[in-house]
Design a protein around this motif. Structure first.
Motif, PDB file in Angstrom:
ATOM      1  N   LYS A 187       0.823  -1.214   0.000  1.00 31.11           N
ATOM      2  CA  LYS A 187       0.000   0.000   0.000  1.00 31.11           C
ATOM      3  C   LYS A 187       0.854   1.259   0.000  1.00 31.11           C
ATOM      4  O   LYS A 187       1.918   1.291   0.591  1.00 31.11           O
ATOM      5  CB  LYS A 187      -0.886   0.018   1.240  1.00 31.11           C
ATOM      6  CG  LYS A 187      -2.019  -0.957   1.163  1.00 31.11           C
ATOM      7  CD  LYS A 187      -3.153  -0.540   2.091  1.00 31.11           C
ATOM      8  CE  LYS A 187      -4.247  -1.578   2.030  1.00 31.11           C
ATOM      9  NZ  LYS A 187      -4.552  -2.129   3.332  1.00 31.11           N
ATOM     10  N   ARG A 188       0.293   2.294  -0.612  1.00 32.36           N
ATOM     11  CA  ARG A 188       0.912   3.616  -0.532  1.00 32.36           C
ATOM     12  C   ARG A 188       0.541   4.217   0.824  1.00 32.36           C
ATOM     13  O   ARG A 188      -0.534   3.927   1.359  1.00 32.36           O
ATOM     14  CB  ARG A 188       0.322   4.456  -1.669  1.00 32.36           C
ATOM     15  CG  ARG A 188       0.796   5.870  -1.746  1.00 32.36           C
ATOM     16  CD  ARG A 188      -0.120   6.598  -2.746  1.00 32.36           C
ATOM     17  NE  ARG A 188       0.062   8.028  -2.620  1.00 32.36           N
ATOM     18  CZ  ARG A 188       0.685   8.773  -3.520  1.00 32.36           C
ATOM     19  NH1 ARG A 188       1.166   8.229  -4.600  1.00 32.36           N
ATOM     20  NH2 ARG A 188       0.820  10.069  -3.334  1.00 32.36           N
ATOM     21  N   ASP A 257       6.344  -1.250   1.170  1.00 29.53           N
ATOM     22  CA  ASP A 257       6.863  -0.777  -0.113  1.00 29.53           C
ATOM     23  C   ASP A 257       6.650   0.732  -0.300  1.00 29.53           C
ATOM     24  O   ASP A 257       7.020   1.281  -1.332  1.00 29.53           O
ATOM     25  CB  ASP A 257       6.176  -1.523  -1.269  1.00 29.53           C
ATOM     26  CG  ASP A 257       6.663  -2.975  -1.378  1.00 29.53           C
ATOM     27  OD1 ASP A 257       7.499  -3.377  -0.555  1.00 29.53           O
ATOM     28  OD2 ASP A 257       6.205  -3.688  -2.284  1.00 29.53           O
ATOM     29  N   ALA A 258       6.039   1.387   0.692  1.00 26.95           N
ATOM     30  CA  ALA A 258       5.709   2.810   0.536  1.00 26.95           C
ATOM     31  C   ALA A 258       6.931   3.694   0.779  1.00 26.95           C
ATOM     32  O   ALA A 258       7.845   3.325   1.512  1.00 26.95           O
ATOM     33  CB  ALA A 258       4.603   3.183   1.513  1.00 26.95           C
ATOM     34  N   MET A 259       6.925   4.874   0.156  1.00 26.10           N
ATOM     35  CA  MET A 259       8.014   5.846   0.363  1.00 26.10           C
ATOM     36  C   MET A 259       7.392   7.222   0.557  1.00 26.10           C
ATOM     37  O   MET A 259       6.369   7.532  -0.063  1.00 26.10           O
ATOM     38  CB  MET A 259       8.935   5.885  -0.864  1.00 26.10           C
ATOM     39  CG  MET A 259       9.609   4.555  -1.151  1.00 26.10           C
ATOM     40  SD  MET A 259      10.588   4.567  -2.674  1.00 26.10           S
ATOM     41  CE  MET A 259       9.336   4.403  -3.934  1.00 26.10           C
ATOM     42  N   ASN A 435       5.480   6.951  -8.522  1.00 26.15           N
ATOM     43  CA  ASN A 435       4.352   7.819  -8.163  1.00 26.15           C
ATOM     44  C   ASN A 435       3.269   7.041  -7.399  1.00 26.15           C
ATOM     45  O   ASN A 435       2.658   7.563  -6.469  1.00 26.15           O
ATOM     46  CB  ASN A 435       3.753   8.439  -9.424  1.00 26.15           C
ATOM     47  CG  ASN A 435       2.662   9.419  -9.076  1.00 26.15           C
ATOM     48  OD1 ASN A 435       2.870  10.310  -8.250  1.00 26.15           O
ATOM     49  ND2 ASN A 435       1.493   9.261  -9.658  1.00 26.15           N
ATOM     50  N   LYS A 436       3.089   5.788  -7.766  1.00 26.01           N
ATOM     51  CA  LYS A 436       2.073   4.972  -7.078  1.00 26.01           C
ATOM     52  C   LYS A 436       2.456   4.727  -5.614  1.00 26.01           C
ATOM     53  O   LYS A 436       1.612   4.729  -4.723  1.00 26.01           O
ATOM     54  CB  LYS A 436       1.941   3.633  -7.811  1.00 26.01           C
ATOM     55  CG  LYS A 436       0.783   2.797  -7.342  1.00 26.01           C
ATOM     56  CD  LYS A 436       0.576   1.612  -8.259  1.00 26.01           C
ATOM     57  CE  LYS A 436       0.748   0.363  -7.416  1.00 26.01           C
ATOM     58  NZ  LYS A 436       1.199  -0.810  -8.106  1.00 26.01           N
ATOM     59  N   MET A 437       3.761   4.548  -5.364  1.00 28.14           N
ATOM     60  CA  MET A 437       4.186   4.131  -4.030  1.00 28.14           C
ATOM     61  C   MET A 437       4.719   5.269  -3.159  1.00 28.14           C
ATOM     62  O   MET A 437       5.110   5.040  -2.018  1.00 28.14           O
ATOM     63  CB  MET A 437       5.286   3.058  -4.135  1.00 28.14           C
ATOM     64  CG  MET A 437       4.849   1.762  -4.773  1.00 28.14           C
ATOM     65  SD  MET A 437       3.287   1.115  -4.137  1.00 28.14           S
ATOM     66  CE  MET A 437       3.668   0.865  -2.429  1.00 28.14           C
ATOM     67  N   SER A 438       4.758   6.508  -3.697  1.00 29.63           N
ATOM     68  CA  SER A 438       5.378   7.589  -2.911  1.00 29.63           C
ATOM     69  C   SER A 438       4.694   8.928  -3.147  1.00 29.63           C
ATOM     70  O   SER A 438       3.836   9.051  -4.026  1.00 29.63           O
ATOM     71  CB  SER A 438       6.846   7.730  -3.305  1.00 29.63           C
ATOM     72  OG  SER A 438       6.961   8.472  -4.511  1.00 29.63           O
TER      73      SER A 438
END
Ligand code: FAD
Ligand code: SF4
Length: 512
Positions: A187-188, A257-259, A435-438
């Motif tokens: 998830k973001r 996996d988010a940043m 962009n999806k993850m951060s």
């Protein structure tokens, strides 16, 4: 008979049987030796916090052994008679103390293990090698197995779960009904849940830092010497782990996996330094997470996701390393030769994701896995940077970087220089993944949706350039078939513009 027991800087395991009865010896017949040497500070340029942290932890460990009544000989970096390498110092100690034989724990790095294997011949004494009693997979057995064929990580990890009865039922089936919860763990992070505080340590190591500097050791990044943030004793490491388990583990899985620019660590553990120098044992970390699961405070998806990192990935990369060294260190199947852009050393790039990940790494000696893999590693892969340079950068910049874990992750997982020994496909991603993850793209000079044009995000054109130039090798890989299908349906003009944009960026890579 006088014995010398050599303890390397990443062997600070106080629970080793050397220090337990009946193995333990407090008699003056046994001397425990630790040494700070230039051959270790100089084989690559390390992060200042890595050199400081290891030396401080070694000094603390030597003090702990001495307080327990053991005879310890400690060689400091600045000692006048320090020969600055293991063999030179051992030779000196053999004659100084009348040593008749040496014992040592197996070294984790190929570089050191090969050197120490030559030591009996070089020194003319017998050396007995014992296990470091840290890892969970047997090094000899797994290296022999992987020398023939490297198992996929997933199956290697399931075997270890069964062997150690971790998250399995009495029929050796996975608790919760599934072996793998990766799908739930991507998830973001959009500002919630609330970010935990990083466990606060603030040891003053300025004296040691002055000593290191007075010896002219070259380092990179911020030293944080007056306010040192990493655990350097076992009790600090245990408190750090307990803090992570209580405050961050419950959300680790979903957001692993988010940043974000708002946090260095998000819900990650930050325990790799303590684990790699052996202040913590992997099984105690795994057990701490399982206890939380058993108490109903953490979901199966998070617990499994966390255990997978330690029992799975950490043990797996070590197995690949030991099965495939020394040839692994020379693999470069994609024939990438480009030097790393200059901004890898100062973070001065207009690409916000890279600026953030590199600056953070220089300041803290830390980046979490996805920053390493999908930002810094991904860019180096897409741009075609030489794996030797990429390896040296990762080995230098992180406090947790030791070759047995750094190299398979870098050369294998992130640069695909091993042609798929470690992973089944290259971890190549465009701006759409970042962009999806951060939240990096929001404030970037470049636009994440554009492939070409002045403000086009470099990750996009380089992504297609990478796939186009390696199509012969990669297009047959079923796991990336979709990418090539998309490339195939783009108009010729669009493909040409995209490749031209990538060429322009590559020609001016230091200006990005
Ligand atoms: C290019 C690249 C280079 C890396 N270099 C190193 C390195 O030099 N040293 C190092 O310890 N890790 C390395 N890793 C793996 C991973 O990024 C770090 O272990 C992790 O970021 C450490 O932070 P953490 O303790 O917060 O980890 P968490 O995400 O909280 O995970 C917990 C623990 O699991 C283990 N772990 C997780 N992923 C991996 C992995 N892929 N390989 C091995 N162990 C893993 C680590 O011990 C880590 O402390 C690298 C990854 C990449 C992609
Ligand atoms: S737009 Fe591109 S360069 Fe900028 S932060 Fe996003 S992915 Fe990185």
């Amino acid at each position: 008979m006088r014995r010398l027991r050599l303890i390397l800087g990443d062997q600070l395991n106080i629970n080793h049987s050397w220090f337990r009865e009946p193995e333990r010896s407090t008699s003056s017949d046994v001397i425990y030796v630790l040494m700070e040497v230039r051959s270790e500070t100089d084989y690559v340029v390390h992060h200042a916090q890595k050199v400081l942290g290891i030396f401080a932890a070694m000094r603390g460990f030597a003090n702990a052994l001495e307080s327990a009544g053991l005879k310890v000989h400690y060689i400091r970096l600045s000692d006048a008679d320090n020969q600055q390498d293991f063999i030179g110092n051992l030779r000196q100690l053999i004659s100084q103390f009348g040593i008749t034989y040496i014992e040592r724990q197996q070294a984790d790095e190929y570089r050191l293990e090969s050197l120490l294997l030559k030591a009996p011949e070089l020194l003319g004494v017998d050396i007995r090698v014992v296990d470091s009693e840290h890892f969970l997979a047997n090094r000899t057995a797994i290296s022999q197995q992987f020398a023939v064929k490297v198992q996929r990580m997933e199956f290697f990890y399931r075997d270890l779960r069964k062997q150690y009865q971790i998250l399995v039922d009495e029929k050796n089936q996975p608790l919760g009904g599934r072996w793998n919860y990766d799908q739930e763990n991507r998830k973001r992070w959009n500002g919630k849940p609330h970010l935990p505080e990083w466990y606060k340590l603030s040891e003053d190591l300025s004296e040691l830092w002055h000593e290191i500097q007075s010896c002219n050791v070259r380092t990179l990044g911020k030293s944080q010497a007056e306010d040192f943030p990493w655990p350097i004793t076992r009790s600090q490491a245990k408190a750090w782990l307990a803090h992570f388990i209580a405050h961050a583990l419950p959300d680790f899985g979903e957001f692993q996996d988010a940043m974000t620019i708002a946090s260095t660590k998000l819900f990650h553990a930050g325990i790799s330094f303590a684990l790699n120098i052996k202040l913590l044992h992997p099984m105690e970390v795994i057990q701490a997470a399982i206890n939380e699961f058993n108490a109903g405070r953490v979901s199966i998806a998070t617990t499994e996701g966390f255990v997978r990192q330690i029992l799975g990935w950490r043990e797996f990369v070590r197995a690949v390393y030991w099965a495939r060294m020394p040839t692994y260190s020379q693999l470069n199947v994609l024939r990438h030769e480009r030097p790393l852009p200059s901004w890898y050393w100062d973070g001065a790039t207009k690409m916000n994701c890279l600026h953030h990940a590199i600056s953070q790494s220089l300041n803290t000696g830390y980046a979490h896995h996805i920053q390493r893999l999908m930002v810094t590693g991904n860019f180096a892969l897409l741009a075609g940077c030489a794996p030797d340079e990429v390896d040296a950068w990762y080995l230098g910049i992180y406090v947790d970087a030791f070759e047995w874990v750094e190299m398979p992750n870098t050369r294998g997982m992130s640069q695909y220089a091993d042609g798929g020994i470690l992973g089944s496909k290259p971890y190549a991603g465009s701006a759409s993944y970042i962009n999806k993850m951060s939240d990096y793209c929001k404030n970037c000079h470049y636009q994440h949706k554009l492939r070409h044009g002045e403000k086009a995000c470099p990750f996009n054109s380089l992504y297609w350039h990478f796939h186009a130039r390696h199509s012969e090798r990669l297009s047959k890989n079923p796991r990336i078939g979709m990418t090539y299908r998309l490339w195939g349906i783009m108009t010729t003009q669009e493909r040409q513009k995209t490749l031209a944009q990538a060429e322009l960026y590559l020609a001016n890579i230091d200006e990005l």
